[in-house]
Design a protein around this motif. Structure first.
Motif, PDB file in Angstrom:
ATOM      1  N   ASP A  57       4.704  17.468   8.624  1.00  0.00           N
ATOM      2  CA  ASP A  57       6.254  16.869   7.911  1.00  0.00           C
ATOM      3  C   ASP A  57       6.809  15.554   8.614  1.00  0.00           C
ATOM      4  OD1 ASP A  57       6.107  19.317   6.666  1.00  0.00           O
ATOM      5  OD2 ASP A  57       7.575  20.358   7.921  1.00  0.00           O
ATOM      6  N   TYR A  58       6.463  15.509  10.065  1.00  0.00           N
ATOM      7  CA  TYR A  58       7.152  14.322  10.824  1.00  0.00           C
ATOM      8  C   TYR A  58       6.399  13.018   9.970  1.00  0.00           C
ATOM      9  CZ  TYR A  58       7.151  10.292  13.791  1.00  0.00           C
ATOM     10  OH  TYR A  58       7.272   9.286  14.526  1.00  0.00           O
ATOM     11  N   TRP A  59       4.895  13.139   9.747  1.00  0.00           N
ATOM     12  CA  TRP A  59       4.535  11.736   9.189  1.00  0.00           C
ATOM     13  C   TRP A  59       4.879  11.780   7.542  1.00  0.00           C
ATOM     14  CZ3 TRP A  59       2.706   8.195  12.074  1.00  0.00           C
ATOM     15  CH2 TRP A  59       2.273   8.650  13.379  1.00  0.00           C
ATOM     16  N   ILE A  60       5.022  12.660   6.969  1.00  0.00           N
ATOM     17  CA  ILE A  60       5.455  12.544   5.454  1.00  0.00           C
ATOM     18  C   ILE A  60       6.688  12.076   5.553  1.00  0.00           C
ATOM     19  CG2 ILE A  60       6.135  13.731   3.621  1.00  0.00           C
ATOM     20  CD1 ILE A  60       3.024  13.796   3.697  1.00  0.00           C
ATOM     21  N   GLU A  61       7.735  12.494   6.255  1.00  0.00           N
ATOM     22  CA  GLU A  61       9.032  12.078   6.263  1.00  0.00           C
ATOM     23  C   GLU A  61       9.138  10.550   6.726  1.00  0.00           C
ATOM     24  OE1 GLU A  61      13.084  12.017   5.723  1.00  0.00           O
ATOM     25  OE2 GLU A  61      11.743  13.332   5.203  1.00  0.00           O
ATOM     26  N   MET A 121       1.064  -1.328  -0.068  1.00  0.00           N
ATOM     27  CA  MET A 121      -0.179   0.025   0.152  1.00  0.00           C
ATOM     28  C   MET A 121       0.907   1.141   0.154  1.00  0.00           C
ATOM     29  SD  MET A 121      -2.906   0.949   2.704  1.00  0.00           S
ATOM     30  CE  MET A 121      -4.332   0.206   1.790  1.00  0.00           C
ATOM     31  N   ALA A 122       0.717   2.119  -0.802  1.00  0.00           N
ATOM     32  CA  ALA A 122       1.233   3.513  -1.117  1.00  0.00           C
ATOM     33  C   ALA A 122       1.310   4.283   0.290  1.00  0.00           C
ATOM     34  CB  ALA A 122       0.723   4.221  -2.189  1.00  0.00           C
ATOM     35  N   ASN A 123       2.437   5.118   0.400  1.00  0.00           N
ATOM     36  CA  ASN A 123       2.410   5.960   1.711  1.00  0.00           C
ATOM     37  C   ASN A 123       1.377   7.247   1.359  1.00  0.00           C
ATOM     38  OD1 ASN A 123       4.275   4.578   3.009  1.00  0.00           O
ATOM     39  ND2 ASN A 123       6.080   5.915   2.228  1.00  0.00           N
ATOM     40  N   ALA A 124       0.821   7.610   2.630  1.00  0.00           N
ATOM     41  CA  ALA A 124      -0.067   8.693   2.475  1.00  0.00           C
ATOM     42  C   ALA A 124       0.577  10.034   1.934  1.00  0.00           C
ATOM     43  CB  ALA A 124      -0.772   8.884   3.825  1.00  0.00           C
ATOM     44  N   THR A 125      -0.271  10.880   1.218  1.00  0.00           N
ATOM     45  CA  THR A 125       0.094  12.106   0.886  1.00  0.00           C
ATOM     46  C   THR A 125      -0.005  13.028   1.791  1.00  0.00           C
ATOM     47  OG1 THR A 125      -1.913  12.830  -0.177  1.00  0.00           O
ATOM     48  CG2 THR A 125      -0.258  11.582  -1.511  1.00  0.00           C
TER      49      THR A 125
END
Length: 197
Positions: free
Chosen positions: A27-31, A1-5
């Protein structure tokens, strides 16, 4: 499953907290890289969600997610279905927002839900971007307390702003600036002192 945008994560901040993401949290969750399901599971368990919704019944929690996402109460059929799925152990409450968002975006829900979600998401993206432009705003856009959790005036301001966005009302740059100006003027959240004489 792809990472969330970033947009996916904003939708879940709206679902669970009724506000735009704080820039450092986003930013934390994206990184870190996370799926929408994994993110939803962690946010549903956060003190911020539990403080507001934790003592509510499953029905009331599901209904609040509908309100946060679509600016409406759940229809009786939807409320009964999701509650039953949770009570039977087929789904966790944390998963409901992911399913509701998917349904709205893929037009399984009503067109008005899709529009409300789109307007709220656009507003959240713009709100976080506005916060990100100022160190004062970034520092001020925090809860009053994390243990125990207390939203405080600045998170409440962001939630109040988001309550004004729905299927008929989109955000405006001026509206977001005015709301963020309130947060900046409030400054770093601090407990209010009561003095007795």
């Amino acid at each position: 499953m792809a990472n969330a945008t970033s947009t996916d994560l904003q939708e879940l901040y709206i679902a669970y907290f009724g506000r735009a993401a704080d820039p450092t949290g986003l930013d934390y969750w994206i990184e870190k890289g996370t799926t929408t399901s994994a993110f939803a599971a962690t946010q549903h368990a956060q003190p911020e969600f539990k403080d507001v919704y934790g003592s509510l019944s499953t029905e009331a929690q599901v209904n609040q997610i509908y309100k946060n996402l679509f600016d409406r109460s759940a229809d009786a059929t939807g409320l009964t279905y999701w509650t039953q799925q949770i009570n039977l152990g087929n789904l966790e409450l944390a998963e409901i927002a992911v399913h509701l968002i998917w349904a709205a975006k893929n037009n399984s829900g009503s067109e008005s839900d899709k529009t409300a979600l789109s307007n709220k998401t656009s507003a959240a993206v713009a709100y976080t971007a506005e916060i990100r432009e100022s160190t004062t705003a970034i520092v001020a856009y925090q809860p009053l307390s994390t243990s125990p959790f207390s939203a405080g005036d600045n998170f409440q301001e962001a939630k109040t702003y988001m309550l004004g966005i729905d299927g008929d009302t989109a955000h405006t740059a001026a509206g977001i600036t005015a709301s963020v100006d309130v947060i900046e003027a409030n400054g770093i959240p601090a407990a209010k002192q009561t003095l007795s004489l």
